[in-house]
Design a protein around this motif. Sequence first.
Motif, short mmCIF file in Angstrom:
data_model
loop_
_atom_site.label_atom_id
_atom_site.label_comp_id
_atom_site.label_asym_id
_atom_site.label_seq_id
_atom_site.Cartn_x
_atom_site.Cartn_y
_atom_site.Cartn_z
N TRP A 1 0.82 -1.19 0.00
CA TRP A 1 0.00 0.00 0.00
C TRP A 1 0.86 1.24 0.00
O TRP A 1 2.02 1.20 0.34
CB TRP A 1 -0.95 0.01 1.21
CG TRP A 1 -0.28 -0.16 2.53
CD1 TRP A 1 0.03 -1.33 3.15
CD2 TRP A 1 0.18 0.87 3.40
NE1 TRP A 1 0.63 -1.11 4.35
CE2 TRP A 1 0.74 0.22 4.54
CE3 TRP A 1 0.15 2.26 3.35
CZ2 TRP A 1 1.27 0.93 5.60
CZ3 TRP A 1 0.69 2.95 4.41
CH2 TRP A 1 1.22 2.29 5.52
N CYS B 1 -8.36 2.70 9.14
CA CYS B 1 -7.65 3.96 9.29
C CYS B 1 -6.99 4.29 7.96
O CYS B 1 -7.03 3.49 7.02
CB CYS B 1 -6.61 3.88 10.40
SG CYS B 1 -5.37 2.59 10.16
N ASN C 1 -9.46 -0.67 5.80
CA ASN C 1 -10.02 0.69 5.86
C ASN C 1 -10.45 1.10 7.26
O ASN C 1 -11.38 1.90 7.42
CB ASN C 1 -11.21 0.83 4.89
CG ASN C 1 -10.84 0.48 3.48
OD1 ASN C 1 -9.69 0.64 3.07
ND2 ASN C 1 -11.80 0.00 2.71
N SER D 1 -0.99 -3.56 11.91
CA SER D 1 -0.94 -2.29 11.17
C SER D 1 -1.38 -2.49 9.73
O SER D 1 -2.15 -1.68 9.18
CB SER D 1 0.48 -1.72 11.20
OG SER D 1 0.82 -1.28 12.51
N VAL E 1 -5.44 7.61 -0.69
CA VAL E 1 -4.88 6.35 -0.20
C VAL E 1 -5.29 5.25 -1.15
O VAL E 1 -6.45 5.07 -1.47
CB VAL E 1 -5.41 6.03 1.22
CG1 VAL E 1 -4.80 4.73 1.73
CG2 VAL E 1 -5.09 7.17 2.17
N VAL F 1 -4.99 -0.82 7.90
CA VAL F 1 -5.02 0.00 6.68
C VAL F 1 -5.77 -0.72 5.57
O VAL F 1 -6.64 -0.14 4.91
CB VAL F 1 -3.59 0.34 6.23
CG1 VAL F 1 -3.61 1.12 4.92
CG2 VAL F 1 -2.87 1.16 7.29
N TYR G 1 -4.41 1.01 -2.24
CA TYR G 1 -3.77 -0.24 -1.89
C TYR G 1 -3.51 -1.02 -3.18
O TYR G 1 -4.41 -1.20 -3.98
CB TYR G 1 -4.65 -1.06 -0.95
CG TYR G 1 -5.12 -0.26 0.21
CD1 TYR G 1 -4.26 0.01 1.27
CD2 TYR G 1 -6.39 0.29 0.24
CE1 TYR G 1 -4.67 0.79 2.33
CE2 TYR G 1 -6.80 1.07 1.29
CZ TYR G 1 -5.93 1.31 2.34
OH TYR G 1 -6.35 2.09 3.38
N ILE H 1 -4.77 7.53 12.18
CA ILE H 1 -3.57 6.72 12.00
C ILE H 1 -3.45 5.74 13.18
O ILE H 1 -3.61 6.14 14.33
CB ILE H 1 -2.32 7.61 11.91
CG1 ILE H 1 -2.40 8.48 10.64
CG2 ILE H 1 -1.03 6.78 11.92
CD1 ILE H 1 -1.25 9.45 10.49
N VAL I 1 0.55 5.73 0.70
CA VAL I 1 -0.19 6.96 0.96
C VAL I 1 0.45 8.05 0.12
O VAL I 1 1.65 8.26 0.20
CB VAL I 1 -0.12 7.36 2.45
CG1 VAL I 1 -0.93 8.62 2.69
CG2 VAL I 1 -0.64 6.22 3.32
N ALA J 1 -3.64 5.38 7.57
CA ALA J 1 -2.24 4.95 7.52
C ALA J 1 -1.86 4.39 8.88
O ALA J 1 -2.63 4.50 9.84
CB ALA J 1 -1.32 6.13 7.16
N SER J 2 -0.68 3.77 8.96
CA SER J 2 -0.25 3.16 10.21
C SER J 2 1.25 3.24 10.35
O SER J 2 2.00 3.21 9.37
CB SER J 2 -0.71 1.70 10.26
OG SER J 2 -0.39 1.12 11.52
#
Length: 223
Positions: free
Chosen positions: A13, A219, A217, A210, A28, A214, A30, A128, A15, A221-222
């Motif tokens: 993924w 959040c 969905n 994490s 965002v 992500v 993926y 995040i 960002v 980002a992580s």
Amino acid sequence: FFSLTQKLYSVIWYVHIGEKLDNAYYTVRYIGRYAKRPSISETRILYYNFEKQIVKFQYHDKYTNTKKIAISSVEEFISKSIEKINSVEDNLHAFLLKMNDSALEKAKEIDHKIKSNQNVGKCFGMPISVKDNICVAGYRTTCASKVLEDFIAPYTATAVDRLQSEDAIIIGKTNLDEFAMGISTEYSAYGESKNPWNTDYVPGGSSGGSAVSVSANECVASL
């Protein structure tokens, strides 16, 4: 602008954050797959018009095939993120700690900044998640181990502090292999995380929680 790329066994993924004139936007996406899933899915766009003080959020969830929803505030965007976390966590177990109250409180502060024409940080309320071997002051940091189940972080890690200084919203602490020693997130003392695209697959590791947060969905980002 810049791109951040993170590759894990089951999730690739990135960002993409851009700035243009008096507007800023976050996209965002993926890309890639280990379990079968759509090859490319644009999931969230946050758009800000500073001149007119308009905040628009678009939310498209491929995981539940939800259509795009227009969202008018950071608080509403965070509320939708929390709803998503609550709806899938029983099956996926991405999070070891949810920080709902503090996330909503921070969202209200950012909305106030926007409405009162104050400077807003570059992250503009992006939700995040943070891997649970990274400290956030006042919250448990377990490293997915029973050894640290009662450890409360006395300080905030520099990486988290810098995100918060730019108005990122930390929405929770994520699962991992115990003390980050593993490649599948099957070896957490609090239970394994599941790949959101096929729960028979692992999400990779040691940062599987994490990756799941992500990819599903929960959040934007992580860490």
